[in-house]
Scaffold this motif. Structure first.
Motif, mmCIF file in Angstrom:
data_model
loop_
_atom_site.group_PDB
_atom_site.id
_atom_site.type_symbol
_atom_site.label_atom_id
_atom_site.label_comp_id
_atom_site.label_asym_id
_atom_site.label_seq_id
_atom_site.Cartn_x
_atom_site.Cartn_y
_atom_site.Cartn_z
ATOM 1 N N ARG A 88 0.776 -1.302 -0.087
ATOM 2 C CA ARG A 88 0.072 0.080 -0.085
ATOM 3 C C ARG A 88 0.865 1.454 0.149
ATOM 4 O O ARG A 88 0.560 2.493 -0.358
ATOM 5 C CB ARG A 88 -0.881 0.033 1.338
ATOM 6 C CG ARG A 88 -1.941 -1.060 1.258
ATOM 7 C CD ARG A 88 -3.213 -0.847 2.065
ATOM 8 N NE ARG A 88 -2.556 -0.619 3.609
ATOM 9 C CZ ARG A 88 -2.764 -1.764 4.425
ATOM 10 N NH1 ARG A 88 -3.068 -2.727 3.886
ATOM 11 N NH2 ARG A 88 -2.335 -1.512 5.703
ATOM 12 N N THR B 299 1.167 3.556 -3.208
ATOM 13 C CA THR B 299 0.271 4.306 -3.873
ATOM 14 C C THR B 299 0.532 5.598 -4.221
ATOM 15 O O THR B 299 0.407 6.300 -5.074
ATOM 16 C CB THR B 299 -1.085 4.062 -2.926
ATOM 17 O OG1 THR B 299 -1.351 2.965 -2.535
ATOM 18 C CG2 THR B 299 -2.223 5.016 -3.677
ATOM 19 N N SER B 300 1.241 6.554 -3.135
ATOM 20 C CA SER B 300 1.507 7.808 -3.296
ATOM 21 C C SER B 300 2.535 8.078 -4.376
ATOM 22 O O SER B 300 2.696 9.142 -4.965
ATOM 23 C CB SER B 300 1.810 8.568 -2.125
ATOM 24 O OG SER B 300 3.243 7.968 -1.654
ATOM 25 N N PRO C 224 -9.096 4.260 -10.029
ATOM 26 C CA PRO C 224 -9.810 4.503 -8.771
ATOM 27 C C PRO C 224 -11.103 3.668 -8.582
ATOM 28 O O PRO C 224 -11.726 3.528 -9.562
ATOM 29 C CB PRO C 224 -10.119 6.028 -8.768
ATOM 30 C CG PRO C 224 -10.146 6.388 -10.176
ATOM 31 C CD PRO C 224 -9.123 5.407 -10.853
ATOM 32 N N ASP D 279 -13.706 4.590 -6.197
ATOM 33 C CA ASP D 279 -14.679 5.136 -5.347
ATOM 34 C C ASP D 279 -16.010 5.128 -5.935
ATOM 35 O O ASP D 279 -17.063 4.629 -5.250
ATOM 36 C CB ASP D 279 -14.147 6.852 -5.351
ATOM 37 C CG ASP D 279 -12.943 6.980 -4.968
ATOM 38 O OD1 ASP D 279 -12.801 7.319 -3.688
ATOM 39 O OD2 ASP D 279 -11.765 7.116 -5.904
ATOM 40 N N LEU E 190 -7.001 2.557 4.365
ATOM 41 C CA LEU E 190 -7.822 3.304 3.275
ATOM 42 C C LEU E 190 -6.934 4.461 2.947
ATOM 43 O O LEU E 190 -6.711 4.920 1.676
ATOM 44 C CB LEU E 190 -9.214 3.567 3.477
ATOM 45 C CG LEU E 190 -10.506 2.324 3.815
ATOM 46 C CD1 LEU E 190 -11.698 2.902 3.928
ATOM 47 C CD2 LEU E 190 -10.112 1.478 2.453
ATOM 48 N N LYS E 191 -6.736 5.212 3.796
ATOM 49 C CA LYS E 191 -5.575 6.459 3.613
ATOM 50 C C LYS E 191 -4.495 6.055 2.852
ATOM 51 O O LYS E 191 -4.077 6.706 1.947
ATOM 52 C CB LYS E 191 -5.242 7.237 4.970
ATOM 53 C CG LYS E 191 -4.519 8.335 4.854
ATOM 54 C CD LYS E 191 -4.316 8.829 6.271
ATOM 55 C CE LYS E 191 -3.383 9.887 6.130
ATOM 56 N NZ LYS E 191 -2.924 10.389 7.670
ATOM 57 N N SER F 97 -4.961 5.721 -0.902
ATOM 58 C CA SER F 97 -5.452 6.693 -1.466
ATOM 59 C C SER F 97 -4.403 8.002 -1.869
ATOM 60 O O SER F 97 -3.360 7.963 -1.253
ATOM 61 C CB SER F 97 -6.573 7.633 -0.559
ATOM 62 O OG SER F 97 -7.624 7.013 -0.112
ATOM 63 N N HIS F 98 -5.038 8.821 -3.028
ATOM 64 C CA HIS F 98 -3.983 9.898 -3.412
ATOM 65 C C HIS F 98 -4.993 10.892 -4.029
ATOM 66 O O HIS F 98 -5.871 10.662 -4.884
ATOM 67 C CB HIS F 98 -3.053 9.332 -4.236
ATOM 68 C CG HIS F 98 -2.242 10.505 -4.913
ATOM 69 N ND1 HIS F 98 -1.224 11.129 -4.200
ATOM 70 C CD2 HIS F 98 -2.400 11.115 -6.125
ATOM 71 C CE1 HIS F 98 -0.714 12.147 -4.950
ATOM 72 N NE2 HIS F 98 -1.076 12.272 -5.971
ATOM 73 N N LYS G 75 -8.688 10.395 -4.107
ATOM 74 C CA LYS G 75 -9.284 9.186 -4.692
ATOM 75 C C LYS G 75 -8.890 7.870 -3.970
ATOM 76 O O LYS G 75 -7.545 7.791 -3.508
ATOM 77 C CB LYS G 75 -8.803 9.244 -6.179
ATOM 78 C CG LYS G 75 -9.714 10.175 -6.875
ATOM 79 C CD LYS G 75 -9.149 10.184 -8.594
ATOM 80 C CE LYS G 75 -10.034 11.383 -9.196
ATOM 81 N NZ LYS G 75 -9.811 11.390 -10.507
ATOM 82 N N LEU G 76 -9.669 6.834 -3.974
ATOM 83 C CA LEU G 76 -9.395 5.618 -3.513
ATOM 84 C C LEU G 76 -9.012 4.548 -4.587
ATOM 85 O O LEU G 76 -9.555 4.425 -5.505
ATOM 86 C CB LEU G 76 -10.340 4.873 -2.574
ATOM 87 C CG LEU G 76 -10.215 3.564 -1.882
ATOM 88 C CD1 LEU G 76 -9.129 3.715 -0.821
ATOM 89 C CD2 LEU G 76 -11.402 3.095 -1.284
ATOM 90 N N TYR G 77 -7.724 3.856 -4.348
ATOM 91 C CA TYR G 77 -7.235 3.204 -5.564
ATOM 92 C C TYR G 77 -7.198 1.412 -5.275
ATOM 93 O O TYR G 77 -6.601 0.820 -6.135
ATOM 94 C CB TYR G 77 -5.917 3.551 -5.967
ATOM 95 C CG TYR G 77 -5.870 4.891 -6.461
ATOM 96 C CD1 TYR G 77 -6.159 4.926 -7.813
ATOM 97 C CD2 TYR G 77 -5.866 5.994 -6.014
ATOM 98 C CE1 TYR G 77 -6.005 6.207 -8.782
ATOM 99 C CE2 TYR G 77 -5.740 7.150 -6.542
ATOM 100 C CZ TYR G 77 -5.817 7.163 -7.981
ATOM 101 O OH TYR G 77 -6.114 8.477 -8.434
#
Length: 441
Positions: free
Chosen positions: A114, A117-118, A128, A130, A148-149, A152-153, A156-158
Motif C-alpha cells: 500500500r 500508492t502515493s 480509482p 470510489d 484506506l488512507k 488513497s491519493h 481518490k481511493l485506488y
C-alpha cells in the motif's frame, strides 16, 4: 449486494464451494470452509453458454503465499461461472507492471504494497474504485481508516486493503515470572525489566534484556515520544525534543543500562533466533511471527502486549500491509472489481483468507469472529491497530528514511555520533531528499 442468481443455481454453487474450499487452522491443518455468503449474494449472472471472462491476477508471493492466493482464486472461481481468475507469480513485479502499463499486457488485478500508492497513483497507472464503492454500497467505515488512507491519493481511493499489521512487544513469560516482573506498559518499565533480565558473563552478553537491533523502528518510537516524522509542508520533524527523547532512551538502554550490544543477534549465527533460544527477553515484531513462535509450544512461553507508551503517555506503532488494486490498463475493470469486492468486502471470504494466510483482515466485521476473539495472542495486535499510523505519504519519504535518516542512526548506535549531531545531519540530508523527490517522475 443484490441477488441475481436463481435459487437452484445458488444451491449448486454453495455445494460446490463447500466441496472445493479449505482453510488452515493455527496448526496448518486443513479444515472444511464454511460456504461463503457471497456465493449466494454476489451479483453474478448465469453464463448461458458464454465463455467466462478471463482475469489475470499478478502477485510476487511464491511458495506458501502463492498457495494462499490460489485458495482464494479457486473459491471465487467455484462461486460463479461468469468470471475466471488466474494467479500469475511475477518476479520484479513493479518493473514489469510499469512496462505493461505503457505497452499493453496489463494484469487485471495487482497485489499491492500500500505504501507505493502515493508514488504510482500520480502516474495514472491505477484505476480509482470510489464509484464502485458508492454504487455497491461498500462502507468505508468497515475498514481501518489508515489502511484506506494509504491506498488513497488526492482524494481518490485506488483499491481495498487485504492485510493490516502492526508491531507489538513480545516478551518471554518465564523470564518475567522468574524475575517477579509484569509486562511493561511504559518506556520506564521497559528499562527496568530489561536491566533486570540482562545477563553478562564478563564482557560477553549472554541474555539481552531488550532488542535494539532495528533502527528502522525510529518512526514508532517517535510516535511514542509524541512526535511525527515529517511536517505538513513536507520537511523532516525529528530534530527536536521528541527525536532527542528517542535517542536518549536508546542511549540509556545501550550505554548506561547495557541491556543490549550492537550486533548481538547477528553474532549468534546465521538463522539463529535470539528470542526462540532464550537469549533475548523482549523485542518488537509483528503478527507474522505468531505461527513460528507457536510451533515451539512450552519451550517458548511467550506473551505479547501493545507497544509501551512514551514519557508523556503517547502511544505509537506503524501500520503496514497490502491491498489489491485494479490497473488502469485492465480491459476487464468491472469483473476485476467483482473479484476484489467478493474477497475484501465480505466477512466469510475474509475469514477464509485469514484462516488460510494467518493475516489480520482490514475488514473489521471479520475481527468479531471467534478465530480472533477467542485467541488472546491476537488481542494486542488488534488493540495496537486502533492507534497505529501509516508511514507518511510524501513521495520522497522512503528515500529520506533509507538514505538520510537510517545511516545516521546507525552511526549513533555504533557510538560514532552523539544525539544532537545525529539528528542535525539527518535533518539536513533528509530535507534535501524530501525536496528532491517531492514530485513524482
Amino acid at each position: 449486494m443484490k441477488r441475481t442468481m436463481t435459487t437452484v443455481l445458488a444451491v449448486v454453487m454453495a455445494v460446490m464451494l463447500i466441496a472445493g474450499c479449505s482453510s488452515k487452522n493455527n496448526n496448518g491443518a486443513a479444515e472444511s470452509a464454511k460456504p461463503s455468503e457471497s456465493a449466494s449474494k454476489a451479483p453474478v449472472a448465469e453464463s448461458k453458454g458464454e465463455k467466462p471472462v478471463e482475469l489475470t491476477f499478478w502477485g510476487d508471493w511464491g511458495g506458501e503465499g502463492q498457495k494462499q492466493f490460489e485458495t482464494m482464486v479457486d473459491a471465487f472461481n467455484k462461486s460463479q461461472d461468469r468470471i475466471r481468475v488466474k494467479y500469475a507469480l511475477q518476479q520484479d513485479m513493479i518493473t514489469k507492471f510499469l512496462t505493461a502499463a505503457t505497452s499493453g499486457g496489463s494484469p487485471d488485478i495487482l497485489f499491492w504494497d500500500r505504501w507505493r500508492t502515493s508514488l504510482y497513483a500520480p502516474k495514472n497507472v491505477l484505476h480509482p474504485v470510489d464509484e464502485y464503492m458508492k454504487r455497491d454500497g461498500i462502507n468505508a467505515a468497515d475498514y481501518f481508516d489508515e489502511s484506506l488512507k494509504e491506498l488513497s491519493h488526492n482524494g481518490k481511493l485506488y483499491g481495498l486493503p487485504l492485510t493490516v499489521d502492526a508491531r507489538a512487544l513480545f516478551y518471554n513469560k518465564k523470564m518475567f515470572a522468574d524475575a517477579g516482573l509484569q509486562p511493561p506498559t511504559t518506556w520506564d518499565e521497559v528499562a527496568v525489566a530489561a536491566k533486570k533480565l540482562t545477563k553478562w558473563n564478563g564482557d560477553k552478553l549472554e541474555v539481552a534484556g531488550f532488542s535494539l537491533n532495528d533502527v528502522g523502528l525510529f518512526n514508532m518510537y517517535l510516535q511514542q515520544a509524541g512526535g511525527t516524522m515529517i511536517t505538513d509542508d513536507g520537511k523532516t520533524n525529528f530534530n527536536n525534543d521528541k527525536g532527542q527523547a528517542v535517542l536518549n532512551f536508546w542511549n540509556k538502554l545501550l550505554k548506561e543500562d547495557k541491556v543490549y550490544k550492537v550486533g548481538f543477534e547477528t553474532g549468534l549465527g546465521e538463522g539463529t533466533d535470539a528470542f526462540v533460544t532464550g537469549k533475548l527477553a523482549m523485542h518488537y515484531t509483528g503478527p507474522w511471527m505468531l505461527s513460528t513462535y507457536k510451533k515451539y509450544g512450552q519451550e517458548l512461553d511467550f506473551g505479547i502486549v501493545p507497544p509501551p507508551s512514551g514519557p508523556n503517555g503517547d502511544k505509537g506503532t506503524i501500520m503496514g500491509g497490502f491491498g489489491l488494486v485494479i490497473p488502469e490498463g485492465s480491459k476487464n475493470k468491472e469483473e476485476a472489481w467483482e473479484f476484489v469486492k467478493w474477497w475484501m468486502a465480505n466477512k466469510e471470504n475474509m475469514m477464509l483468507w485469514a484462516k488460510t494466510s494467518l493475516n489480520i483482515p482490514p475488514f473489521k466485521p471479520a475481527l468479531d469472529d471467534p478465530f480472533f476473539k477467542d485467541d488472546p495472542l491476537w488481542q494486542p495486535f488488534l488493540q495496537s491497530l486502533e492507534f497505529a499510523k501509516i508511514r507518511p505519504q510524501h513521495p520522497g519519504y522512503s528515500v529520506m528514511e533509507g538514505d538520510g535518516l537510517t545511516p545516521n542512526l546507525q552511526l549513533f548506535m555504533q557510538g560514532e555520533s552523539d544525539a544532537a549531531s545525529t539528528l542535525k545531519k539527518a535533518q539536513e540530508q533528509g530535507d534535501r531528499l524530501l525536496s528532491d523527490n517531492a514530485e513524482v517522475k
